[in-house]
Design an enzyme around this catalytic site. Sequence first.
Site, PDB file in Angstrom:
ATOM      1  N   LYS A 188     -32.738 -81.302  25.165  1.00 57.02           N
ATOM      2  CA  LYS A 188     -33.237 -80.087  25.826  1.00 57.02           C
ATOM      3  C   LYS A 188     -32.592 -78.807  25.299  1.00 57.02           C
ATOM      4  O   LYS A 188     -33.244 -77.769  25.224  1.00 57.02           O
ATOM      5  CB  LYS A 188     -33.034 -80.186  27.347  1.00 57.02           C
ATOM      6  CG  LYS A 188     -33.915 -81.257  27.984  1.00 57.02           C
ATOM      7  CD  LYS A 188     -33.740 -81.279  29.489  1.00 57.02           C
ATOM      8  CE  LYS A 188     -34.474 -82.460  30.104  1.00 57.02           C
ATOM      9  NZ  LYS A 188     -34.393 -82.484  31.561  1.00 57.02           N
TER      10      LYS A 188
ATOM     11  N   ASP B 213     -38.336 -78.326  35.004  1.00 54.11           N
ATOM     12  CA  ASP B 213     -37.545 -79.206  35.882  1.00 54.11           C
ATOM     13  C   ASP B 213     -37.283 -78.579  37.254  1.00 54.11           C
ATOM     14  O   ASP B 213     -37.445 -79.231  38.292  1.00 54.11           O
ATOM     15  CB  ASP B 213     -36.197 -79.547  35.232  1.00 54.11           C
ATOM     16  CG  ASP B 213     -36.338 -80.548  34.099  1.00 54.11           C
ATOM     17  OD1 ASP B 213     -37.290 -81.350  34.131  1.00 54.11           O
ATOM     18  OD2 ASP B 213     -35.494 -80.520  33.186  1.00 54.11           O
TER      19      ASP B 213
END
Length: 275
Positions: free
Chosen positions: A68, A105
């Site tokens: 990420k 997220d």
Amino acid sequence: MKKPDHYAVFGHPVAHSLSPLIHTWFAEQTGEALHYSRQDVPPECFETAVGAFRAGGGQGLNCTVPLKELAFRLADTLSPRAQLSHAVNTLLFRKDSVIFGDNTDGVGLLRDLTENLGLALANKNILVLGAGGAARGILGPLLEQNPKLVIIANRTEERAVMLAEQFASFGNIRACGFAQLQDRPFDLILNATAAGLHGQLPPLPNGLIAPGGVCYDLMYGEKALPFLEWGRVQGAEIAVDGLGMLVEQAAEAFWLWRGVRPSTESVITRLRDRA
Ligand code: ATR
């Protein structure tokens, strides 16, 4: 006939990722013509693998652990929430060749908490366990809900202190080590540590859960069990894993790529029934 558009999840490891299944179900449900695959990509191969995927006509990617931050650095343009979290889980390859990076997220967690579980977070006391990438990704959206207080507790206290400083302008946020949590009841406790990966639990004192309190693990399945078991024993009214968050972050990525919002409820139910 036009070939379906191609998306994928890159991770390392990635074999157990549910994202291909979730996006395939979203595509069936919405009638979108897309193919979604998974690819094991070690960090040192990330840039080359993204280049090859784009050259092959790929339209967008999900990036999971440990990629990420690399995706964050690779993106040409970032959404404000990706900038804040220093991590990107969704890449969109735009027609003008720009790589757009987003982080879905935090919004995925918030949708699961507020819409699926029906929780109101305004004026609540919230405890976030952990101060790594997972914690960082959820703090912005959490503070937007105007909780009374967010405390970040971490094994390495300095990391929690640094994170709290970075988010101080967004709301009432403090930091501490686990030992300092004694006698403070919370309405919501979020486990954003990696302890569950090793079947472990952060060393938490008793009496942390307020009456009617909720325990939520950002991980799902077996990895969430130690914390959820602790929550139940400690009297949590709800103790739930992050499967809903996983589906909701995927739905937000699907929306970004396709401009269509899939319904998540049936997908969460199907995944729970499968377990
Ligand atoms: P992620 O991106 O998944 O958040 P990370 O940045 O490596 O991964 O952070 C992992 C988090 O889990 C950290 O908060 C870590 O605590 P430290 O900062 O002290 O390392 C926490 N963690 C990992 N294993 C743990 C354990 N056994 N008990 C408590 N906390 C743990």
